[in-house]
Enzyme design. Sequence first.
Site, PDB file in Angstrom:
ATOM      1  N   GLU A  82       0.822   3.921   1.813  1.00 12.72           N
ATOM      2  CA  GLU A  82       1.260   4.352   3.140  1.00 12.72           C
ATOM      3  C   GLU A  82       2.415   3.504   3.657  1.00 12.72           C
ATOM      4  OE1 GLU A  82      -3.297   4.878   2.916  1.00 12.72           O
ATOM      5  OE2 GLU A  82      -1.813   3.423   2.234  1.00 12.72           O
ATOM      6  N   CYS A 103      -6.287   2.228   5.563  1.00 12.54           N
ATOM      7  CA  CYS A 103      -7.004   1.001   5.923  1.00 12.54           C
ATOM      8  C   CYS A 103      -6.530   0.516   7.304  1.00 12.54           C
ATOM      9  CB  CYS A 103      -6.744  -0.072   4.861  1.00 12.54           C
ATOM     10  SG  CYS A 103      -5.064  -0.751   4.932  1.00 12.54           S
ATOM     11  N   CYS A 116      -2.685  -0.245   7.422  1.00 12.99           N
ATOM     12  CA  CYS A 116      -1.863   0.966   7.405  1.00 12.99           C
ATOM     13  C   CYS A 116      -2.036   1.773   8.696  1.00 12.99           C
ATOM     14  CB  CYS A 116      -2.192   1.806   6.177  1.00 12.99           C
ATOM     15  SG  CYS A 116      -1.737   0.975   4.628  1.00 12.99           S
ATOM     16  N   HIS A 139       0.843  -1.194   0.000  1.00 14.31           N
ATOM     17  CA  HIS A 139       0.000   0.000   0.000  1.00 14.31           C
ATOM     18  C   HIS A 139       0.884   1.252   0.000  1.00 14.31           C
ATOM     19  CE1 HIS A 139      -3.959  -1.799   1.778  1.00 14.31           C
ATOM     20  NE2 HIS A 139      -3.378  -2.626   0.921  1.00 14.31           N
TER      21      HIS A 139
END
Length: 170
Positions: free
Chosen positions: A65, A93, A96, A63
Amino acid sequence: MNPVPASPLTIIDPYFFLDHALMLANRASQQGDVPVGAVVVYQGEIIGEGYNQKEVTQQASAHAEMMALSQACDALGSWRLLDCVLVSTLEPCPMCAGALLQARVRAVVYGAPDRRWGALETRLQLIDIGFNHSPEVHHVPYLPCETILTDFFKHRRGGGKFIYEGVPPS
C-alpha cells in the site's frame, strides 16, 4: 442540492483491480516476501501500484500500500489523493491505514481480511475514530486473495520458495 457521489464499487470493477494486485502479490512471493499487492485507481486507471518488499529492501515500511500510494502521489503531483481508490489484496495494517488517512483517499477496497494486523475492520477500526477525513471501506471477499496468503505460509513452514499458480507472474 448536490447529488450523492456514486460508490467506488459502482464506478470500478473491484475484481479487475484485485486481479492486477494479485499479479503484484505474486512478485512479492517470488522475492520471498509476504504476497500482498495494491493499486491506486484514479478515474478508472491505475496510477500507482506496489507489492510487499520488506525482505528485499529490509525496510519496515515497504508495504504494498505504501508503494502504491507513493507512486500515485508522484503521478498526480500531490499528496492529496482525494478522488482515488486504493485496492489491496489484504486489509491494510495500522501503518498503511494511517497513510491512507493522511493521503485523503476516497475509498479502500480489499479482498482478504487480516486477522492479525487488519486496521480497517478486522482487528482495529482506525478509519472510524473521528478523523476529519475517513475513506469508505469495502471488503470485497475474493478467495484468491486469501488462498495466495494461506498457500504462501503453508509452503514457508515447509521450506522453499513459493510461486502462486493462480496468477501468472509478469
